[in-house]
Design a protein around this motif. Structure first.
Motif, short mmCIF file in Angstrom:
data_model
loop_
_atom_site.label_atom_id
_atom_site.label_comp_id
_atom_site.label_asym_id
_atom_site.label_seq_id
_atom_site.Cartn_x
_atom_site.Cartn_y
_atom_site.Cartn_z
N THR A 41 0.84 -1.20 0.00
CA THR A 41 0.00 0.00 0.00
C THR A 41 0.87 1.25 0.00
OG1 THR A 41 -1.68 -1.19 1.26
CG2 THR A 41 -1.88 1.19 1.18
N GLU A 42 1.96 1.19 0.75
CA GLU A 42 2.90 2.32 0.78
C GLU A 42 3.48 2.56 -0.61
OE1 GLU A 42 6.96 3.74 3.15
OE2 GLU A 42 6.36 1.63 3.13
N TRP A 43 3.87 1.48 -1.31
CA TRP A 43 4.44 1.63 -2.64
C TRP A 43 3.40 2.14 -3.63
CZ3 TRP A 43 9.25 0.68 -4.98
CH2 TRP A 43 10.27 0.38 -4.07
N LEU A 44 2.17 1.70 -3.47
CA LEU A 44 1.11 2.19 -4.35
C LEU A 44 0.96 3.70 -4.21
CD1 LEU A 44 -1.37 1.80 -6.20
CD2 LEU A 44 -2.71 1.35 -4.13
N LEU A 45 0.93 4.19 -2.98
CA LEU A 45 0.79 5.62 -2.75
C LEU A 45 2.00 6.40 -3.24
CD1 LEU A 45 -0.90 5.79 0.77
CD2 LEU A 45 -1.91 6.27 -1.45
N ILE A 46 3.19 5.82 -3.04
CA ILE A 46 4.40 6.47 -3.55
C ILE A 46 4.33 6.59 -5.06
CG2 ILE A 46 6.89 6.14 -3.91
CD1 ILE A 46 7.06 5.06 -1.08
N GLY A 47 3.85 5.53 -5.72
CA GLY A 47 3.70 5.57 -7.17
C GLY A 47 2.73 6.64 -7.62
N VAL A 48 1.60 6.78 -6.91
CA VAL A 48 0.62 7.82 -7.23
C VAL A 48 1.26 9.20 -7.08
CG1 VAL A 48 -1.53 8.91 -6.49
CG2 VAL A 48 -1.39 6.42 -6.64
N CYS A 49 1.98 9.39 -5.97
CA CYS A 49 2.65 10.68 -5.72
C CYS A 49 3.68 10.98 -6.80
CB CYS A 49 3.30 10.68 -4.35
SG CYS A 49 2.14 10.67 -2.96
N GLU A 50 4.42 9.95 -7.21
CA GLU A 50 5.43 10.13 -8.26
C GLU A 50 4.77 10.60 -9.56
OE1 GLU A 50 8.40 7.10 -9.07
OE2 GLU A 50 8.13 6.35 -7.04
N ILE A 51 3.72 9.93 -9.96
CA ILE A 51 3.06 10.26 -11.22
C ILE A 51 2.52 11.69 -11.20
CG2 ILE A 51 1.03 9.75 -12.64
CD1 ILE A 51 1.51 6.79 -12.08
N ILE A 52 1.90 12.08 -10.08
CA ILE A 52 1.39 13.45 -9.95
C ILE A 52 2.53 14.45 -10.01
CG2 ILE A 52 0.24 15.08 -8.40
CD1 ILE A 52 -1.44 12.72 -7.38
N LEU A 53 3.61 14.17 -9.27
CA LEU A 53 4.76 15.07 -9.23
C LEU A 53 5.39 15.22 -10.60
CD1 LEU A 53 6.71 16.71 -7.39
CD2 LEU A 53 8.08 14.63 -7.18
N LEU A 54 5.55 14.10 -11.30
CA LEU A 54 6.17 14.14 -12.63
C LEU A 54 5.33 14.96 -13.60
CD1 LEU A 54 7.34 10.43 -12.97
CD2 LEU A 54 8.77 12.43 -12.54
N PHE A 55 4.01 14.76 -13.55
CA PHE A 55 3.13 15.48 -14.47
C PHE A 55 3.15 16.98 -14.17
CE2 PHE A 55 -0.93 17.21 -15.90
CZ PHE A 55 -0.95 16.76 -17.21
#
Length: 327
Positions: A41-55
């Motif tokens: 779950t932590e990795w899933l949220l980190i992935g979501v944060c990464e995608i938002i940050l990158l965009f």
């Protein structure tokens, strides 16, 4: 501010796990994997944060300083699909935590035989007490091994058959870092997890190391005309430095048309290319892709696939030699 964001992240992770993930794993009879699911779950949220940050950060930069005009927007959407699969699927962490108990078991067996496995703390006693120093040291060591993995994928025919998918993108963009064959991703994740466990990287550090590396690699692949300066180019891989690696010919051929190899294999630190003589500090922002995919007479029009499944299938055919296409 940082403390607030960390606390907020923890609250969201707890809510998502308790409200969605935990009920699901018990409903499906997978309760024995509760601990791994919480970490996933932590990795899933980190992935979501990464995608938002990158965009938010890189998409405006691509619009402001484009290295080239994007001609195939569908290819960019496929790259985003790869990014979603890789960063939201918790694939990397799954490999790490599956291997963790196996490595612990092996370490225990070696201890019984009087053999003490290598750990970075053995070279520099007390280094693991200094979080920032430890983080940078782990990042440096892992990047060294990543350099050789990447270079190997350009030197061995069947391996290049897989990795060629990554290089076939002629419209590089901020999502192109994850445009890889799933088998290639699987092999690399196992390789990096084994190295990380072997040098004593703790799970919490591994999460941050992977996230930091992925963000930097997304910047490198972005369609951005960005240069770090003479010194900066030699300290950290820039979009221009990595674009040379994706350049037609120079990025994947060391000895002319049809050969294997190339330049600029470093993932984060150009030092490895400098030391092992594979660096090319060309100042160009040339076209990207693979020579044999170009139309005649420049190439032979080799098909690398336009859709996700076609790309995966053709990668397997190239790897096994069933794709008899010749440049």
């Amino acid at each position: 501010m940082i403390a607030f964001l960390v606390d907020l992240f923890g609250q969201v992770q707890g809510w998502l796990f308790q409200s969605v993930i935990e009920p699901f794993i018990y409903l499906t009879g997978l309760g024995e994997f509760t601990e791994q699911a919480f970490e996933g779950t932590e990795w899933l949220l980190i992935g979501v944060c990464e995608i938002i940050l990158l965009f938010v950060l890189l998409r405006p930069l691509e619009a402001l300083l484009p290295a080239q005009v994007i001609t195939d927007k569908r290819a960019r959407r496929i790259d985003f699909l790869y990014t979603a699969i890789h960063r939201l699927g918790a694939f990397t962490v799954a490999v790490f935590f599956v291997l963790d108990p196996l490595i612990d078991h092996l370490t225990g067996a070696l201890h019984l035989e009087g053999v003490r496995p290598f750990n970075l703390d053995d070279l520099w006693p007390g280094v693991t007490d200094l979080p920032l120093v430890t983080f940078l040291l782990y990042l440096f060591v892992l990047d060294f091994f990543d350099y050789w993995y990447h270079r190997g994928s350009h030197q061995i025919n069947w391996w290049w058959g897989l990795h060629g998918l990554h290089h076939s993108q002629q419209d590089m963009n901020l999502w192109s870092d994850n445009r890889n064959h799933l088998l290639d991703d699987f092999m690399r994740d196992i390789y990096m997890a084994v190295i990380a466990l072997a040098i004593g990287v703790p799970p919490g550090q591994y999460v941050l190391l992977v996230a930091a590396s992925r963000i930097l690699q997304s910047l490198q692949h972005a369609n951005v005309k960005l240069y770090f300066g003479w010194l900066g180019e030699r300290l950290l891989v820039s979009p221009r430095y990595h674009r040379v690696h994706h350049g037609i010919g120079i990025g994947h051929e060391s000895y002319g048309k049809g050969s294997l190899g190339g330049h600029n294999f470093a993932v984060l630190f150009p030092l490895w290319d400098i030391v092992f003589r594979t660096a090319n500090f060309s100042e160009s922002f040339g076209p990207t892709g693979i020579r044999d995919q170009l139309p005649a007479p420049l190439g032979s029009g080799r098909d690398y696939g336009r859709g996700f499944w076609a790309q995966q299938w053709l990668g397997l055919k190239r790897m096994t030699g069933f794709d008899k296409h010749r440049s």
